[in-house]
Design a protein around this motif. Structure first.
Motif, PDB file in Angstrom:
ATOM      1  N   ARG A 127       0.830  -1.203   0.000  1.00 38.43           N
ATOM      2  CA  ARG A 127       0.000   0.000   0.000  1.00 38.43           C
ATOM      3  C   ARG A 127       0.874   1.268   0.000  1.00 38.43           C
ATOM      4  O   ARG A 127       0.591   2.237  -0.717  1.00 38.43           O
ATOM      5  N   MET A 128       1.942   1.251   0.779  1.00 35.30           N
ATOM      6  CA  MET A 128       2.809   2.417   0.898  1.00 35.30           C
ATOM      7  C   MET A 128       3.521   2.733  -0.415  1.00 35.30           C
ATOM      8  O   MET A 128       3.699   3.889  -0.775  1.00 35.30           O
ATOM      9  N   TYR A 129       3.932   1.694  -1.142  1.00 34.54           N
ATOM     10  CA  TYR A 129       4.724   1.907  -2.340  1.00 34.54           C
ATOM     11  C   TYR A 129       3.902   1.943  -3.628  1.00 34.54           C
ATOM     12  O   TYR A 129       4.384   2.427  -4.658  1.00 34.54           O
ATOM     13  N   SER A 130       2.682   1.443  -3.585  1.00 29.95           N
ATOM     14  CA  SER A 130       1.873   1.390  -4.805  1.00 29.95           C
ATOM     15  C   SER A 130       1.567   2.778  -5.351  1.00 29.95           C
ATOM     16  O   SER A 130       1.481   2.975  -6.569  1.00 29.95           O
ATOM     17  N   SER A 131       1.410   3.764  -4.441  1.00 30.15           N
ATOM     18  CA  SER A 131       1.073   5.114  -4.891  1.00 30.15           C
ATOM     19  C   SER A 131       2.205   5.731  -5.712  1.00 30.15           C
ATOM     20  O   SER A 131       1.967   6.533  -6.624  1.00 30.15           O
ATOM     21  N   TYR A 132       3.457   5.341  -5.413  1.00 27.24           N
ATOM     22  CA  TYR A 132       4.587   5.888  -6.149  1.00 27.24           C
ATOM     23  C   TYR A 132       4.631   5.367  -7.584  1.00 27.24           C
ATOM     24  O   TYR A 132       5.243   5.989  -8.460  1.00 27.24           O
ATOM     25  N   LEU A 133       3.998   4.227  -7.826  1.00 27.72           N
ATOM     26  CA  LEU A 133       3.998   3.670  -9.173  1.00 27.72           C
ATOM     27  C   LEU A 133       3.137   4.486 -10.135  1.00 27.72           C
ATOM     28  O   LEU A 133       3.243   4.332 -11.349  1.00 27.72           O
ATOM     29  N   ARG A 156     -10.249  -2.833   1.822  1.00 21.68           N
ATOM     30  CA  ARG A 156      -9.483  -2.965   3.065  1.00 21.68           C
ATOM     31  C   ARG A 156      -9.444  -1.640   3.811  1.00 21.68           C
ATOM     32  O   ARG A 156      -9.129  -0.592   3.246  1.00 21.68           O
ATOM     33  N   GLY A 157      -9.732  -1.703   5.107  1.00 20.36           N
ATOM     34  CA  GLY A 157      -9.752  -0.480   5.908  1.00 20.36           C
ATOM     35  C   GLY A 157      -8.564  -0.345   6.845  1.00 20.36           C
ATOM     36  O   GLY A 157      -8.169   0.764   7.197  1.00 20.36           O
ATOM     37  N   TYR A 158      -7.977  -1.486   7.279  1.00 24.28           N
ATOM     38  CA  TYR A 158      -6.912  -1.449   8.280  1.00 24.28           C
ATOM     39  C   TYR A 158      -5.598  -1.985   7.719  1.00 24.28           C
ATOM     40  O   TYR A 158      -5.586  -2.937   6.934  1.00 24.28           O
ATOM     41  N   TYR A 159      -4.510  -1.342   8.159  1.00 25.00           N
ATOM     42  CA  TYR A 159      -3.170  -1.755   7.745  1.00 25.00           C
ATOM     43  C   TYR A 159      -2.280  -1.909   8.974  1.00 25.00           C
ATOM     44  O   TYR A 159      -2.375  -1.138   9.928  1.00 25.00           O
ATOM     45  N   ARG A 174      -2.450  -1.621  14.278  1.00 23.87           N
ATOM     46  CA  ARG A 174      -3.316  -1.546  13.097  1.00 23.87           C
ATOM     47  C   ARG A 174      -3.889  -0.134  12.969  1.00 23.87           C
ATOM     48  O   ARG A 174      -4.360   0.461  13.935  1.00 23.87           O
ATOM     49  N   PHE A 175      -3.876   0.390  11.729  1.00 18.66           N
ATOM     50  CA  PHE A 175      -4.335   1.746  11.470  1.00 18.66           C
ATOM     51  C   PHE A 175      -5.498   1.757  10.480  1.00 18.66           C
ATOM     52  O   PHE A 175      -5.448   1.078   9.451  1.00 18.66           O
ATOM     53  N   ASN A 176      -6.523   2.539  10.802  1.00 21.53           N
ATOM     54  CA  ASN A 176      -7.647   2.759   9.906  1.00 21.53           C
ATOM     55  C   ASN A 176      -7.211   3.765   8.845  1.00 21.53           C
ATOM     56  O   ASN A 176      -6.866   4.905   9.167  1.00 21.53           O
TER      57      ASN A 176
END
Length: 256
Positions: A127-133, A156-159, A174-176
């Motif tokens: 999730r963290m790196y997908s936005s950079y793509l 998915r709501g929590y990471y 876990r973070f919302n």
């Protein structure tokens, strides 16, 4: 990670606040609902009204506004202005109420001044790196990135993240994804040392945090079965469980 005996808690900056979870906690703490007949809560509602009036405009009176509303004399812009002031004031009050109650509650775990990181090969890391793509031209990516994101992330709501302060992980935070404030994101957490308020919701193994384990049926995870334990293939005591905490509040905290 420190104990929960905090005499006074003050947050200098809020990075993350799960308002829905905090509201549930405050409601339960107050026995399901607030008794506005008490002197303390009368003073609280008076303060809320005063803050709303101050935010709305000079000389604004909320009682006069209510009367005008019933008479159909309030325009849309004035209504929107009051709604914005009301929402902001109520949210600030909820934050204050939550900090006041949770800071004294031993059932709310406090993690102080620590960074976090995404588990290796986890959904959180993806999730963290997908936005950079997104900066890479679509024609240079051999897959349908949008389709892959929908397949992996979906609704998915929590990471899940791990604490930098622990050499050997014992806790999962876990973070919302919808609870970040001031345009912060999951990726920003790894760049900051924050304090966290969380509630234990369960346990898992470190292996279950990996991307491939996310999509396995529960019975096929790395948790050994009875036969493996009985035959000595694996010892039950060797299974390492991590406590899972849902985080309600995160920010820069000053403790006196």
């Amino acid at each position: 990670m420190k104990n929960n005996n905090i005499e006074k808690t003050e947050f200098l900056k809020i990075v993350y606040f799960d308002e829905a979870a905090a509201q549930d906690y405050v409601d339960v703490t107050n026995g399901g609902r607030l008794d506005w007949s008490t002197q303390e809560n009368k003073e609280k509602i008076a303060k809320i009204v005063a803050e709303i009036e101050a935010q709305a405009k000079s000389g604004f009176n909320i009682l006069n506004y209510i009367k005008a509303t019933f008479q159909g004399k309030v325009d849309a812009s004035a209504s929107a202005e009051l709604t914005s002031a009301f929402d902001k004031t109520i949210k600030n009050t909820l934050l204050t109420d939550y900090i006041q109650a949770a800071s004294k509650d031993e059932h709310v775990k406090k993690f102080e001044n620590s960074g976090v990181y995404a588990p290796e090969n986890s959904i959180s890391m993806y999730r963290m790196y997908s936005s950079y793509l997104n900066i890479v031209p679509k024609e240079q990516i051999p897959i349908d990135l949008e389709g892959l994101n929908n397949a992996l992330l979906g609704e998915r709501g929590y990471y899940q993240m791990l604490l930098n302060s622990e050499k050997e992980p014992s806790c999962v935070l876990r973070f919302n994804i919808n609870a970040f404030k001031n345009d912060y994101s999951l990726a920003d957490l790894s760049k900051m040392n924050l304090s966290y308020f969380g509630v234990k919701v369960g346990q898992c193994t470190k292996e279950q945090l990996s991307l491939e384990k996310e999509f396995e049926i529960k019975s096929s995870t790395n948790i050994p079965n009875v036969k493996e334990i009985v035959t000595g293939e694996i010892s039950e005591s060797s299974i390492k469980y991590l406590d899972v905490f849902d985080i309600v509040l995160a920010g820069v905290m000053s403790i006196e």
